[in-house]
Motif scaffolding. Structure first.
Motif, PDB file in Angstrom:
ATOM      1  N   ILE A 148       0.654  -1.313  -0.170  1.00  0.00           N
ATOM      2  CA  ILE A 148       0.000  -0.073   0.089  1.00  0.00           C
ATOM      3  C   ILE A 148       0.832   1.255  -0.055  1.00  0.00           C
ATOM      4  CG2 ILE A 148      -1.807   1.299   1.166  1.00  0.00           C
ATOM      5  CD1 ILE A 148      -2.784  -1.475   2.481  1.00  0.00           C
ATOM      6  N   SER A 149       1.841   1.025   0.583  1.00  0.00           N
ATOM      7  CA  SER A 149       2.794   2.346   0.941  1.00  0.00           C
ATOM      8  C   SER A 149       3.506   2.749  -0.169  1.00  0.00           C
ATOM      9  CB  SER A 149       3.938   2.234   1.764  1.00  0.00           C
ATOM     10  OG  SER A 149       4.846   1.272   1.506  1.00  0.00           O
ATOM     11  N   LEU A 150       3.702   2.034  -1.334  1.00  0.00           N
ATOM     12  CA  LEU A 150       4.083   2.233  -2.693  1.00  0.00           C
ATOM     13  C   LEU A 150       3.098   3.307  -3.477  1.00  0.00           C
ATOM     14  CD1 LEU A 150       5.259  -1.572  -3.919  1.00  0.00           C
ATOM     15  CD2 LEU A 150       6.560   0.435  -2.863  1.00  0.00           C
ATOM     16  N   TYR A 151       1.926   3.472  -3.070  1.00  0.00           N
ATOM     17  CA  TYR A 151       0.886   4.217  -3.793  1.00  0.00           C
ATOM     18  C   TYR A 151       0.663   5.306  -3.074  1.00  0.00           C
ATOM     19  CZ  TYR A 151       0.169  -0.088  -6.550  1.00  0.00           C
ATOM     20  OH  TYR A 151       0.468  -1.241  -7.268  1.00  0.00           O
ATOM     21  N   PHE A 152       1.268   5.671  -2.117  1.00  0.00           N
ATOM     22  CA  PHE A 152       1.011   7.028  -1.423  1.00  0.00           C
ATOM     23  C   PHE A 152       2.295   7.877  -1.139  1.00  0.00           C
ATOM     24  CE2 PHE A 152      -2.546   4.277  -0.295  1.00  0.00           C
ATOM     25  CZ  PHE A 152      -3.648   5.207  -0.383  1.00  0.00           C
ATOM     26  N   PRO A 153       1.946   9.144  -1.218  1.00  0.00           N
ATOM     27  CA  PRO A 153       3.243  10.125  -1.181  1.00  0.00           C
ATOM     28  C   PRO A 153       3.915  10.099   0.188  1.00  0.00           C
ATOM     29  CG  PRO A 153       1.195  11.343  -1.110  1.00  0.00           C
ATOM     30  CD  PRO A 153       0.867   9.856  -1.161  1.00  0.00           C
ATOM     31  N   ILE A 154       4.673   9.226   0.493  1.00  0.00           N
ATOM     32  CA  ILE A 154       5.359   9.073   1.939  1.00  0.00           C
ATOM     33  C   ILE A 154       6.816   9.647   2.057  1.00  0.00           C
ATOM     34  CG2 ILE A 154       3.786   7.499   2.486  1.00  0.00           C
ATOM     35  CD1 ILE A 154       6.053   5.518   2.391  1.00  0.00           C
ATOM     36  N   GLY A 155       7.450   9.790   0.817  1.00  0.00           N
ATOM     37  CA  GLY A 155       8.722  10.348   1.044  1.00  0.00           C
ATOM     38  C   GLY A 155       9.018  11.593   1.682  1.00  0.00           C
ATOM     39  N   ASP A 156       8.125  12.557   1.472  1.00  0.00           N
ATOM     40  CA  ASP A 156       8.355  13.835   2.278  1.00  0.00           C
ATOM     41  C   ASP A 156       8.100  13.835   3.635  1.00  0.00           C
ATOM     42  OD1 ASP A 156       9.356  15.296  -0.167  1.00  0.00           O
ATOM     43  OD2 ASP A 156       7.379  15.748  -0.632  1.00  0.00           O
ATOM     44  N   ILE A 157       7.180  13.024   3.949  1.00  0.00           N
ATOM     45  CA  ILE A 157       6.763  12.561   5.452  1.00  0.00           C
ATOM     46  C   ILE A 157       7.736  12.362   6.265  1.00  0.00           C
ATOM     47  CG2 ILE A 157       4.846  11.736   7.021  1.00  0.00           C
ATOM     48  CD1 ILE A 157       2.937  11.691   4.345  1.00  0.00           C
ATOM     49  N   PHE A 158       8.625  11.496   5.633  1.00  0.00           N
ATOM     50  CA  PHE A 158       9.740  11.020   6.391  1.00  0.00           C
ATOM     51  C   PHE A 158      10.700  11.699   6.832  1.00  0.00           C
ATOM     52  CE2 PHE A 158       8.880   6.470   4.859  1.00  0.00           C
ATOM     53  CZ  PHE A 158       8.941   5.831   6.102  1.00  0.00           C
ATOM     54  N   THR A 159      10.605  12.955   6.286  1.00  0.00           N
ATOM     55  CA  THR A 159      11.883  13.993   6.599  1.00  0.00           C
ATOM     56  C   THR A 159      10.742  14.983   7.498  1.00  0.00           C
ATOM     57  OG1 THR A 159      10.827  15.501   4.539  1.00  0.00           O
ATOM     58  CG2 THR A 159      12.482  14.092   4.120  1.00  0.00           C
ATOM     59  N   ASP A 160       9.868  14.817   7.803  1.00  0.00           N
ATOM     60  CA  ASP A 160       9.044  15.485   9.041  1.00  0.00           C
ATOM     61  C   ASP A 160       9.326  15.047  10.246  1.00  0.00           C
ATOM     62  OD1 ASP A 160       7.267  17.480  10.289  1.00  0.00           O
ATOM     63  OD2 ASP A 160       5.357  16.900   9.038  1.00  0.00           O
ATOM     64  N   TYR A 161      10.128  15.858  11.062  1.00  0.00           N
ATOM     65  CA  TYR A 161      10.267  15.633  12.291  1.00  0.00           C
ATOM     66  C   TYR A 161       9.087  15.374  13.449  1.00  0.00           C
ATOM     67  CZ  TYR A 161       8.945  20.129  14.197  1.00  0.00           C
ATOM     68  OH  TYR A 161       8.217  21.083  14.777  1.00  0.00           O
ATOM     69  N   LYS A 162       7.973  15.852  12.909  1.00  0.00           N
ATOM     70  CA  LYS A 162       6.701  15.826  13.591  1.00  0.00           C
ATOM     71  C   LYS A 162       6.089  14.552  13.700  1.00  0.00           C
ATOM     72  CE  LYS A 162       4.661  19.340  11.819  1.00  0.00           C
ATOM     73  NZ  LYS A 162       5.738  19.809  11.083  1.00  0.00           N
ATOM     74  N   VAL A 163       6.401  13.730  12.399  1.00  0.00           N
ATOM     75  CA  VAL A 163       5.811  12.221  12.586  1.00  0.00           C
ATOM     76  C   VAL A 163       6.581  11.262  13.347  1.00  0.00           C
ATOM     77  CG1 VAL A 163       7.403  11.540  10.472  1.00  0.00           C
ATOM     78  CG2 VAL A 163       5.017  10.505  10.892  1.00  0.00           C
ATOM     79  N   TYR A 164       8.135  11.597  13.725  1.00  0.00           N
ATOM     80  CA  TYR A 164       8.852  10.973  14.359  1.00  0.00           C
ATOM     81  C   TYR A 164       8.515  11.162  15.919  1.00  0.00           C
ATOM     82  CZ  TYR A 164      11.839  10.102  10.771  1.00  0.00           C
ATOM     83  OH  TYR A 164      12.223   9.768   9.324  1.00  0.00           O
ATOM     84  N   ILE A 165       8.020  12.388  16.541  1.00  0.00           N
ATOM     85  CA  ILE A 165       7.507  12.446  17.749  1.00  0.00           C
ATOM     86  C   ILE A 165       6.236  12.002  17.875  1.00  0.00           C
ATOM     87  CG2 ILE A 165       6.790  14.329  19.488  1.00  0.00           C
ATOM     88  CD1 ILE A 165       8.578  16.283  17.945  1.00  0.00           C
ATOM     89  N   TYR A 166       5.371  11.828  16.983  1.00  0.00           N
ATOM     90  CA  TYR A 166       4.021  11.465  17.095  1.00  0.00           C
ATOM     91  C   TYR A 166       4.086   9.994  17.177  1.00  0.00           C
ATOM     92  CZ  TYR A 166      -0.626   9.986  15.699  1.00  0.00           C
ATOM     93  OH  TYR A 166      -2.085   9.657  15.581  1.00  0.00           O
ATOM     94  N   SER A 167       5.087   9.243  16.547  1.00  0.00           N
ATOM     95  CA  SER A 167       5.135   7.695  16.327  1.00  0.00           C
ATOM     96  C   SER A 167       5.508   7.269  17.751  1.00  0.00           C
ATOM     97  CB  SER A 167       5.965   7.517  15.209  1.00  0.00           C
ATOM     98  OG  SER A 167       5.598   7.802  13.808  1.00  0.00           O
ATOM     99  N   LEU A 168       6.590   8.121  18.328  1.00  0.00           N
ATOM    100  CA  LEU A 168       7.248   7.867  19.770  1.00  0.00           C
ATOM    101  C   LEU A 168       6.429   7.735  20.546  1.00  0.00           C
ATOM    102  CD1 LEU A 168      10.102   7.121  20.981  1.00  0.00           C
ATOM    103  CD2 LEU A 168      10.023   9.473  21.629  1.00  0.00           C
ATOM    104  N   ILE A 169       5.278   8.546  20.634  1.00  0.00           N
ATOM    105  CA  ILE A 169       4.222   8.893  21.579  1.00  0.00           C
ATOM    106  C   ILE A 169       3.169   7.693  21.548  1.00  0.00           C
ATOM    107  CG2 ILE A 169       2.146  10.136  22.213  1.00  0.00           C
ATOM    108  CD1 ILE A 169       3.657  12.642  21.205  1.00  0.00           C
ATOM    109  N   VAL A 170       2.780   7.492  20.196  1.00  0.00           N
ATOM    110  CA  VAL A 170       1.781   6.365  20.072  1.00  0.00           C
ATOM    111  C   VAL A 170       2.434   5.003  20.475  1.00  0.00           C
ATOM    112  CG1 VAL A 170       0.521   5.077  18.129  1.00  0.00           C
ATOM    113  CG2 VAL A 170       0.786   7.375  18.147  1.00  0.00           C
ATOM    114  N   GLN A 171       3.840   4.893  20.111  1.00  0.00           N
ATOM    115  CA  GLN A 171       4.299   3.367  20.812  1.00  0.00           C
ATOM    116  C   GLN A 171       4.382   3.248  22.072  1.00  0.00           C
ATOM    117  OE1 GLN A 171       5.009   1.062  18.598  1.00  0.00           O
ATOM    118  NE2 GLN A 171       5.691  -0.281  20.339  1.00  0.00           N
ATOM    119  N   PHE A 172       4.907   4.476  22.715  1.00  0.00           N
ATOM    120  CA  PHE A 172       4.794   4.206  24.075  1.00  0.00           C
ATOM    121  C   PHE A 172       3.579   4.073  24.872  1.00  0.00           C
ATOM    122  CE2 PHE A 172       9.287   5.425  23.681  1.00  0.00           C
ATOM    123  CZ  PHE A 172      10.153   4.635  24.594  1.00  0.00           C
ATOM    124  N   VAL A 173       2.408   4.729  24.207  1.00  0.00           N
ATOM    125  CA  VAL A 173       1.243   4.467  24.619  1.00  0.00           C
ATOM    126  C   VAL A 173       0.509   2.918  24.605  1.00  0.00           C
ATOM    127  CG1 VAL A 173      -1.353   4.813  24.289  1.00  0.00           C
ATOM    128  CG2 VAL A 173       0.310   6.813  24.466  1.00  0.00           C
TER     129      VAL A 173
END
Length: 289
Positions: free
Chosen positions: A54-79
Motif C-alpha cells: 500500500i505504501s508504494l501508492y502514497f506520497p510518503i517520501g516527504d513525510i519521512f523528512t518531517d520531524y513531527k511524524v517521529y515525535i508522533y510515532s514515539l508517543i503512539v508506540q509508548f502508549v
C-alpha cells in the motif's frame, strides 16, 4: 452527513478495533506471558509487512523528512507499550478503570492544543471519573494495583491527546496525506520497537509462537492496527478532537466485552453494569447536545 457525526463514527471504529487489539495483547502478554518488548516488535513487524505494498501508492517520501511524524510515532508506540504493561498484570477491565482518570485531563490538553473546550463535556468527564473513584473506594479491589496502572498510562494518554492535534494538523483535509502519515507512523513504530528489542536483547525462541495460529493472530492484529491508526489520526487531527476523544476512550468498553467473550475473563455483573453506565452517560450526553 454532518462532519461531527463522521468523526464520531470513525472514533467508534477506532475504539472498537483497539478493543479487539487489547484482547489480543492481553492474550499474548497476560496469558502467554510473552515479553512486552518482544510482542510489540512482532506486532509492528506484521503490520508493516501488510502495509508495504500500500505504501508504494502514497506520497510518503516527504513525510519521512518531517520531524513531527517521529515525535508522533514515539508517543503512539509508548502508549501502546504502556497498555501492554498494564495487560501483563491487570485484566482489561482493571486497565480500563486505571485509564479512566485520564478523562479529567484530556479535555484540558486538547483545549491547550486546539483552543476548543466544551464545559458540558468536561463536566461529564469529571462525573464519570468521580464514579470510578467512589467505585474503587467502596470495593475490595487492590488499590495499589490501580494506582500503579494510573501512574503508567495516564501521563502517556494526556501527552498524546495534547500533541496529536498539533503534530498532525497540517495533514488533515487531504486523505492521501493522512494515509501517508499513518503509513510512515507504522514504519517508525516498527523501528522504535526494533531498537528497544536490540537494547533488551532478551528474545528466546520459546517466547513467540510461529505456528499457524500464532501467525494468524499477528496478521489479524496487523489489519486492525492499520484501521485503528488511520481512523485515530483522522479523529485527533479534526476540529472535533475533544468530542472524538470521548468515543476513542470507549476502547475500554469494547475491550471488556471482547475479553469476556474470547478470553473468558470473569467480570462481575455489577462491574460490567458500572462500565456500561459510564459509557451510556457519555454517549447520551453527546446525543442530546
Amino acid at each position: 452527513m454532518d462532519n461531527t457525526l463522521v468523526i464520531i463514527a470513525l472514533a467508534i471504529v477506532s475504539s472498537s478495533s483497539r478493543g479487539i487489539i487489547s484482547v489480543i495483547d492481553r492474550y499474548q502478554i497476560g496469558f502467554k506471558k510473552n515479553s512486552v518488548i518482544d510482542v510489540n516488535l512482532y506486532n509492528n513487524l506484521y503490520t508493516i509487512s501488510l502495509v508495504f505494498i500500500i505504501s508504494l501508492y502514497f506520497p510518503i517520501g516527504d513525510i519521512f523528512t518531517d520531524y513531527k511524524v517521529y515525535i508522533y510515532s514515539l508517543i503512539v508506540q509508548f502508549v501502546a507499550m504502556g497498555y501492554s504493561y498494564l495487560f501483563k498484570n491487570m485484566t482489561i477491565f482493571e486497565s480500563a478503570i486505571a485509564a479512566k482518570t485520564a478523562d479529567v485531563f484530556i479535555p484540558i490538553a486538547v483545549f491547550l492544543a486546539t483552543g476548543v473546550f466544551e464545559i458540558s463535556t468536561y463536566l461529564i468527564s469529571i462525573l464519570t471519573t468521580l464514579m470510578v473513584y467512589f467505585w474503587l473506594k467502596n470495593s475490595s479491589k487492590d488499590i495499589n494495583k490501580y494506582l500503579l496502572g494510573i501512574f503508567v498510562i495516564v501521563p502517556l494518554l494526556v501527552i498524546q491527546s495534547f500533541l496529536s492535534p498539533i503534530l498532525v494538523s497540517e495533514y488533515k483535509g487531504d486523505p492521501y496525506l493522512v494515509i501517508g502519515f499513518t503509513i510512515v507512523t507504522l514504519y517508525i513504530r516498527f523501528f522504535i520497537s526494533f531498537v528497544l528489542f536490540l537494547f533488551t536483547n532478551k528474545l528466546k525462541k520459546s517466547d513467540i509462537s510461529f505456528n499457524l495460529k500464532g501467525a494468524s493472530l499477528y496478521i489479524g492484529r496487523g489489519f486492525l492496527t492499520i484501521i485503528a491508526q488511520l481512523t485515530f489520526v483522522i479523529v485527533t487531527a479534526s476540529n472535533a478532537a475533544s468530542l472524538g476523544w470521548i468515543f476513542l476512550n470507549m476502547t475500554s468498553f469494547y475491550g471488556v466485552i471482547y475479553s469476556s467473550i474470547f478470553l473468558k475473563e470473569k467480570v462481575l455483573k455489577k462491574d460490567f453494569l458500572f462500565i456500561c453506565a459510564i459509557t451510556a452517560i457519555v454517549v447520551i450526553k453527546e446525543l442530546l447536545s
